[in-house]
Write a protein that holds these residues in place. Structure first.
Motif, short mmCIF file in Angstrom:
data_model
loop_
_atom_site.label_atom_id
_atom_site.label_comp_id
_atom_site.label_asym_id
_atom_site.label_seq_id
_atom_site.Cartn_x
_atom_site.Cartn_y
_atom_site.Cartn_z
N GLY A 4 0.82 -1.21 0.00
CA GLY A 4 0.00 0.00 0.00
C GLY A 4 0.85 1.25 0.00
O GLY A 4 0.55 2.22 -0.71
N LEU A 5 1.93 1.24 0.76
CA LEU A 5 2.84 2.39 0.78
C LEU A 5 3.52 2.57 -0.57
O LEU A 5 3.68 3.69 -1.05
CB LEU A 5 3.89 2.22 1.88
CG LEU A 5 3.39 2.34 3.31
CD1 LEU A 5 4.51 1.99 4.30
CD2 LEU A 5 2.85 3.74 3.59
N ASP A 6 3.90 1.45 -1.19
CA ASP A 6 4.52 1.53 -2.52
C ASP A 6 3.57 2.16 -3.53
O ASP A 6 3.99 3.00 -4.34
CB ASP A 6 4.94 0.13 -3.01
CG ASP A 6 6.16 -0.40 -2.28
OD1 ASP A 6 6.85 0.38 -1.60
OD2 ASP A 6 6.42 -1.62 -2.41
N GLN A 7 2.30 1.77 -3.48
CA GLN A 7 1.31 2.35 -4.40
C GLN A 7 1.17 3.84 -4.18
O GLN A 7 1.12 4.62 -5.13
CB GLN A 7 -0.05 1.68 -4.21
CG GLN A 7 -0.21 0.38 -4.94
CD GLN A 7 -1.61 -0.17 -4.75
OE1 GLN A 7 -2.15 -0.17 -3.65
NE2 GLN A 7 -2.20 -0.63 -5.83
N ARG A 8 1.10 4.25 -2.92
CA ARG A 8 0.96 5.69 -2.62
C ARG A 8 2.19 6.46 -3.06
O ARG A 8 2.09 7.57 -3.56
CB ARG A 8 0.69 5.90 -1.13
CG ARG A 8 -0.75 5.54 -0.76
CD ARG A 8 -1.04 5.88 0.65
NE ARG A 8 -0.64 4.72 1.44
CZ ARG A 8 -0.81 4.60 2.73
NH1 ARG A 8 -1.36 5.56 3.42
NH2 ARG A 8 -0.43 3.51 3.36
N MET A 9 3.38 5.85 -2.88
CA MET A 9 4.61 6.52 -3.31
C MET A 9 4.63 6.68 -4.83
O MET A 9 5.02 7.73 -5.34
CB MET A 9 5.84 5.73 -2.85
CG MET A 9 6.09 5.81 -1.36
SD MET A 9 6.47 7.49 -0.82
CE MET A 9 8.03 7.75 -1.60
N ARG A 10 4.20 5.65 -5.57
CA ARG A 10 4.16 5.76 -7.03
C ARG A 10 3.17 6.84 -7.46
O ARG A 10 3.46 7.63 -8.36
CB ARG A 10 3.79 4.42 -7.65
CG ARG A 10 4.97 3.46 -7.77
CD ARG A 10 4.63 2.27 -8.64
NE ARG A 10 3.58 1.44 -8.08
CZ ARG A 10 3.76 0.46 -7.21
NH1 ARG A 10 4.98 0.18 -6.79
NH2 ARG A 10 2.75 -0.26 -6.76
N ALA A 11 2.01 6.89 -6.82
CA ALA A 11 1.00 7.90 -7.16
C ALA A 11 1.54 9.30 -6.87
O ALA A 11 1.36 10.22 -7.67
CB ALA A 11 -0.29 7.65 -6.39
N LEU A 12 2.21 9.45 -5.75
CA LEU A 12 2.79 10.74 -5.39
C LEU A 12 3.88 11.13 -6.39
O LEU A 12 3.94 12.29 -6.84
CB LEU A 12 3.35 10.70 -3.97
CG LEU A 12 3.92 11.99 -3.41
CD1 LEU A 12 2.89 13.12 -3.44
CD2 LEU A 12 4.43 11.78 -2.00
N GLU B 41 4.07 10.22 -9.49
CA GLU B 41 3.41 10.60 -10.74
C GLU B 41 2.86 12.03 -10.65
O GLU B 41 2.96 12.79 -11.61
CB GLU B 41 2.28 9.62 -11.06
CG GLU B 41 2.79 8.26 -11.53
CD GLU B 41 1.67 7.24 -11.67
OE1 GLU B 41 0.47 7.62 -11.61
OE2 GLU B 41 2.00 6.05 -11.83
N ARG B 42 2.30 12.39 -9.51
CA ARG B 42 1.79 13.75 -9.35
C ARG B 42 2.90 14.77 -9.41
O ARG B 42 2.76 15.85 -10.01
CB ARG B 42 1.02 13.87 -8.03
CG ARG B 42 -0.31 13.15 -8.04
CD ARG B 42 -1.03 13.19 -6.73
NE ARG B 42 -1.34 14.57 -6.35
CZ ARG B 42 -1.75 14.91 -5.14
NH1 ARG B 42 -1.90 14.00 -4.20
NH2 ARG B 42 -2.03 16.17 -4.85
N VAL B 43 4.02 14.47 -8.76
CA VAL B 43 5.16 15.38 -8.77
C VAL B 43 5.69 15.52 -10.20
O VAL B 43 5.95 16.63 -10.68
CB VAL B 43 6.28 14.89 -7.82
CG1 VAL B 43 7.58 15.65 -8.03
CG2 VAL B 43 5.82 15.02 -6.36
N ASP B 44 5.86 14.37 -10.89
CA ASP B 44 6.33 14.41 -12.27
C ASP B 44 5.40 15.22 -13.16
O ASP B 44 5.84 16.02 -13.99
CB ASP B 44 6.48 12.99 -12.83
CG ASP B 44 7.63 12.22 -12.21
OD1 ASP B 44 8.51 12.85 -11.57
OD2 ASP B 44 7.65 10.97 -12.35
N SER B 45 4.11 15.01 -12.98
CA SER B 45 3.12 15.74 -13.78
C SER B 45 3.19 17.24 -13.49
O SER B 45 3.15 18.06 -14.42
CB SER B 45 1.72 15.21 -13.47
OG SER B 45 0.75 15.94 -14.17
N ALA B 46 3.32 17.60 -12.22
CA ALA B 46 3.41 19.02 -11.86
C ALA B 46 4.66 19.65 -12.43
O ALA B 46 4.64 20.77 -12.95
CB ALA B 46 3.38 19.16 -10.34
N LEU B 47 5.79 18.91 -12.38
CA LEU B 47 7.04 19.44 -12.93
C LEU B 47 6.93 19.59 -14.44
O LEU B 47 7.41 20.58 -15.01
CB LEU B 47 8.21 18.53 -12.56
CG LEU B 47 8.65 18.56 -11.10
CD1 LEU B 47 9.68 17.48 -10.83
CD2 LEU B 47 9.18 19.92 -10.73
#
Length: 101
Positions: free
Chosen positions: A77-85, A87-93
């Protein structure tokens, strides 16, 4: 490539000694594992609900396996949240770079 050298290590579990072949670099982990198993088995034995060394060992193993699987699920579950986070950071950048151009 040479295999790690194994040396027998003596551990004590529920009053009995066991000699286990173990690579030198895993010795501390083996001792810690045996200590954990010994504590868990003593807790089960002292609880008085389970009688017999084999049954105590099985109950301790089941409890430890259950905890391991729960931790693996939690880690997944933590791995999934880290990947989602990520992706959000990459998208924002990426969005910021495209607006700067």
């Amino acid at each position: 490539m040479t295999e790690p050298r194994s040396e027998p290590v003596t551990v004590q579990i529920l009053g009995k000694e066991y000699r286990v072949a173990c690579p030198e670099d895993e010795r501390n982990a083996l001792i810690a594992s045996a200590s954990l198993l010994d504590r868990r088995m003593k807790e089960i034995r002292d609880g008085g609900k389970v009688v017999g060394g084999d049954r105590i060992a099985v109950m301790a193993a089941l409890n430890i396996a259950h905890e391991l699987l729960a931790l693996k699920r939690q880690n997944a579950g933590l791995d999934q949240r880290m990947r989602a986070l990520q992706e959000r950071v990459d998208s924002a950048l990426q969005h910021e770079r495209s607006t700067d151009s």
